[in-house]
Design a protein around this motif. Structure first.
Motif, PDB file in Angstrom:
ATOM      1  N   ARG A 162      37.867  47.629  38.701  1.00  0.00           N
ATOM      2  CA  ARG A 162      37.234  46.524  37.995  1.00  0.00           C
ATOM      3  C   ARG A 162      38.150  45.881  36.959  1.00  0.00           C
ATOM      4  O   ARG A 162      38.168  44.663  36.805  1.00  0.00           O
ATOM      5  CB  ARG A 162      35.936  46.998  37.350  1.00  0.00           C
ATOM      6  CG  ARG A 162      35.068  45.883  36.798  1.00  0.00           C
ATOM      7  CD  ARG A 162      33.799  46.398  36.127  1.00  0.00           C
ATOM      8  NE  ARG A 162      34.045  47.293  35.007  1.00  0.00           N
ATOM      9  CZ  ARG A 162      34.439  46.893  33.792  1.00  0.00           C
ATOM     10  NH1 ARG A 162      34.634  45.627  33.541  1.00  0.00           N
ATOM     11  NH2 ARG A 162      34.625  47.770  32.825  1.00  0.00           N
ATOM     12  N   ASN A 163      38.921  46.700  36.242  1.00  0.00           N
ATOM     13  CA  ASN A 163      39.824  46.150  35.223  1.00  0.00           C
ATOM     14  C   ASN A 163      40.869  45.238  35.849  1.00  0.00           C
ATOM     15  O   ASN A 163      41.202  44.184  35.301  1.00  0.00           O
ATOM     16  CB  ASN A 163      40.513  47.271  34.440  1.00  0.00           C
ATOM     17  CG  ASN A 163      39.542  48.045  33.574  1.00  0.00           C
ATOM     18  OD1 ASN A 163      38.503  47.531  33.180  1.00  0.00           O
ATOM     19  ND2 ASN A 163      39.874  49.282  33.281  1.00  0.00           N
ATOM     20  N   LEU A 164      41.394  45.631  36.986  1.00  0.00           N
ATOM     21  CA  LEU A 164      42.379  44.821  37.701  1.00  0.00           C
ATOM     22  C   LEU A 164      41.752  43.513  38.174  1.00  0.00           C
ATOM     23  O   LEU A 164      42.317  42.432  37.981  1.00  0.00           O
ATOM     24  CB  LEU A 164      42.939  45.612  38.889  1.00  0.00           C
ATOM     25  CG  LEU A 164      43.934  44.921  39.787  1.00  0.00           C
ATOM     26  CD1 LEU A 164      45.207  44.570  39.020  1.00  0.00           C
ATOM     27  CD2 LEU A 164      44.282  45.795  40.966  1.00  0.00           C
ATOM     28  N   GLU A 165      40.568  43.619  38.769  1.00  0.00           N
ATOM     29  CA  GLU A 165      39.870  42.425  39.266  1.00  0.00           C
ATOM     30  C   GLU A 165      39.537  41.459  38.130  1.00  0.00           C
ATOM     31  O   GLU A 165      39.680  40.250  38.267  1.00  0.00           O
ATOM     32  CB  GLU A 165      38.593  42.831  40.005  1.00  0.00           C
ATOM     33  CG  GLU A 165      38.864  43.557  41.301  1.00  0.00           C
ATOM     34  CD  GLU A 165      37.628  44.261  41.858  1.00  0.00           C
ATOM     35  OE1 GLU A 165      36.503  43.985  41.370  1.00  0.00           O
ATOM     36  OE2 GLU A 165      37.794  45.090  42.768  1.00  0.00           O
ATOM     37  N   THR A 166      39.080  41.996  37.010  1.00  0.00           N
ATOM     38  CA  THR A 166      38.739  41.163  35.848  1.00  0.00           C
ATOM     39  C   THR A 166      39.961  40.413  35.339  1.00  0.00           C
ATOM     40  O   THR A 166      39.887  39.223  35.027  1.00  0.00           O
ATOM     41  CB  THR A 166      38.156  42.045  34.717  1.00  0.00           C
ATOM     42  OG1 THR A 166      37.006  42.722  35.205  1.00  0.00           O
ATOM     43  CG2 THR A 166      37.773  41.204  33.509  1.00  0.00           C
ATOM     44  N   ALA A 167      41.089  41.122  35.260  1.00  0.00           N
ATOM     45  CA  ALA A 167      42.320  40.502  34.760  1.00  0.00           C
ATOM     46  C   ALA A 167      42.757  39.339  35.654  1.00  0.00           C
ATOM     47  O   ALA A 167      43.120  38.271  35.167  1.00  0.00           O
ATOM     48  CB  ALA A 167      43.424  41.544  34.667  1.00  0.00           C
ATOM     49  N   LEU A 168      42.707  39.555  36.968  1.00  0.00           N
ATOM     50  CA  LEU A 168      43.132  38.507  37.901  1.00  0.00           C
ATOM     51  C   LEU A 168      42.126  37.358  37.949  1.00  0.00           C
ATOM     52  O   LEU A 168      42.511  36.198  38.131  1.00  0.00           O
ATOM     53  CB  LEU A 168      43.348  39.099  39.292  1.00  0.00           C
ATOM     54  CG  LEU A 168      44.492  40.110  39.404  1.00  0.00           C
ATOM     55  CD1 LEU A 168      44.580  40.673  40.804  1.00  0.00           C
ATOM     56  CD2 LEU A 168      45.820  39.515  38.972  1.00  0.00           C
ATOM     57  N   ALA A 169      40.846  37.667  37.760  1.00  0.00           N
ATOM     58  CA  ALA A 169      39.813  36.627  37.789  1.00  0.00           C
ATOM     59  C   ALA A 169      39.922  35.693  36.588  1.00  0.00           C
ATOM     60  O   ALA A 169      39.454  34.557  36.640  1.00  0.00           O
ATOM     61  CB  ALA A 169      38.430  37.264  37.838  1.00  0.00           C
ATOM     62  N   ASP A 170      40.555  36.168  35.513  1.00  0.00           N
ATOM     63  CA  ASP A 170      40.722  35.327  34.319  1.00  0.00           C
ATOM     64  C   ASP A 170      41.716  34.190  34.541  1.00  0.00           C
ATOM     65  O   ASP A 170      41.764  33.257  33.741  1.00  0.00           O
ATOM     66  CB  ASP A 170      41.179  36.174  33.131  1.00  0.00           C
ATOM     67  CG  ASP A 170      40.010  36.726  32.331  1.00  0.00           C
ATOM     68  OD1 ASP A 170      38.866  36.564  32.781  1.00  0.00           O
ATOM     69  OD2 ASP A 170      40.252  37.306  31.266  1.00  0.00           O
ATOM     70  N   ILE A 171      42.512  34.287  35.589  1.00  0.00           N
ATOM     71  CA  ILE A 171      43.462  33.209  35.901  1.00  0.00           C
ATOM     72  C   ILE A 171      42.710  32.172  36.718  1.00  0.00           C
ATOM     73  O   ILE A 171      42.272  32.437  37.834  1.00  0.00           O
ATOM     74  CB  ILE A 171      44.684  33.755  36.681  1.00  0.00           C
ATOM     75  CG1 ILE A 171      45.414  34.805  35.844  1.00  0.00           C
ATOM     76  CG2 ILE A 171      45.612  32.615  37.067  1.00  0.00           C
ATOM     77  CD1 ILE A 171      46.511  35.554  36.595  1.00  0.00           C
ATOM     78  N   LYS A 172      42.554  30.999  36.163  1.00  0.00           N
ATOM     79  CA  LYS A 172      41.774  29.937  36.817  1.00  0.00           C
ATOM     80  C   LYS A 172      42.519  29.369  38.023  1.00  0.00           C
ATOM     81  O   LYS A 172      43.723  29.125  37.943  1.00  0.00           O
ATOM     82  CB  LYS A 172      41.460  28.842  35.820  1.00  0.00           C
ATOM     83  CG  LYS A 172      40.538  29.325  34.709  1.00  0.00           C
ATOM     84  CD  LYS A 172      40.246  28.249  33.700  1.00  0.00           C
ATOM     85  CE  LYS A 172      39.347  28.730  32.596  1.00  0.00           C
ATOM     86  NZ  LYS A 172      39.575  30.058  32.107  1.00  0.00           N
ATOM     87  N   PRO A 173      41.816  29.165  39.154  1.00  0.00           N
ATOM     88  CA  PRO A 173      42.459  28.679  40.383  1.00  0.00           C
ATOM     89  C   PRO A 173      43.249  27.373  40.199  1.00  0.00           C
ATOM     90  O   PRO A 173      44.337  27.233  40.751  1.00  0.00           O
ATOM     91  CB  PRO A 173      41.285  28.477  41.345  1.00  0.00           C
ATOM     92  CG  PRO A 173      40.219  29.387  40.836  1.00  0.00           C
ATOM     93  CD  PRO A 173      40.394  29.451  39.354  1.00  0.00           C
ATOM     94  N   ASP A 174      42.717  26.443  39.413  1.00  0.00           N
ATOM     95  CA  ASP A 174      43.430  25.175  39.202  1.00  0.00           C
ATOM     96  C   ASP A 174      44.737  25.394  38.442  1.00  0.00           C
ATOM     97  O   ASP A 174      45.768  24.807  38.775  1.00  0.00           O
ATOM     98  CB  ASP A 174      42.549  24.173  38.442  1.00  0.00           C
ATOM     99  CG  ASP A 174      41.372  23.691  39.284  1.00  0.00           C
ATOM    100  OD1 ASP A 174      41.400  23.880  40.525  1.00  0.00           O
ATOM    101  OD2 ASP A 174      40.417  23.133  38.701  1.00  0.00           O
ATOM    102  N   ASP A 175      44.684  26.249  37.421  1.00  0.00           N
ATOM    103  CA  ASP A 175      45.898  26.561  36.647  1.00  0.00           C
ATOM    104  C   ASP A 175      46.911  27.276  37.527  1.00  0.00           C
ATOM    105  O   ASP A 175      48.121  27.050  37.424  1.00  0.00           O
ATOM    106  CB  ASP A 175      45.559  27.447  35.449  1.00  0.00           C
ATOM    107  CG  ASP A 175      44.685  26.748  34.418  1.00  0.00           C
ATOM    108  OD1 ASP A 175      44.595  25.509  34.466  1.00  0.00           O
ATOM    109  OD2 ASP A 175      44.093  27.459  33.577  1.00  0.00           O
TER     110      ASP A 175
END
Length: 152
Positions: free
Chosen positions: A89-102
């Motif tokens: 979950r920690n890994l997924e949360t970290a990567l999800a914080d990067i917005k697709p447009d950015d």
């Protein structure tokens, strides 16, 4: 808790307050101080309770920094987080914080910057070099070809 362990807890808290750390990094530091097993786990539990140690906070900070500053893609960030013992979950949360447009914009920016350094007349060779570069930065092949396909 013995005085020696209280002192180690203070040192470990200072170590964690300086910058975000993983449990793995703290364990390694405690090993260097000759603190092992249950004593080390007790100190780590106390650091978590006091808010000095949070792997989710570390992962989010690490991922955001490597993406913004170093221009790393999600694959490379995930690989380095796994090496530091961050999974699930920690890994997924970290990567999800990067917005697709950015994310897409950063890739396009990196490819544009790299293109200016390449001096080749063959557009296929240039595309191949750009794709290899983006792969080395940890971006996904599908996204790379999407971005490269929109250019020409």
């Amino acid at each position: 808790m013995t005085e020696y362990l209280k002192d180690a807890l203070r040192k470990a808290a200072s170590f964690c307050a300086y910058q975000e750390r993983t449990q793995q990094e703290v364990r390694k530091r405690l090993d260097a101080w000759d603190i092992y097993g249950d004593d080390a786990e007790e100190i780590i539990a106390e650091l978590i309770t006091q808010g000095y140690l949070s792997e989710e906070r570390f992962a989010t900070s690490f991922a955001g920094g490597k993406f913004r500053v170093k221009g790393w893609g999600k694959r490379k960030i995930a690989q380095h987080l796994k090496q530091r013992g961050i999974t699930g979950r920690n890994l997924e949360t970290a990567l999800a914080d990067i917005k697709p447009d950015d994310y897409r914009a950063r890739l396009a920016e990196l490819l544009d910057k790299k293109r200016r350094t390449l001096h080749d007349d063959n557009p296929l060779v240039v595309k191949q070099k750009l794709a290899r570069y983006a792969l080395s930065k940890g971006f996904e092949m599908g996204l790379i070809w999407e971005v490269l396909g929109g250019e020409d």
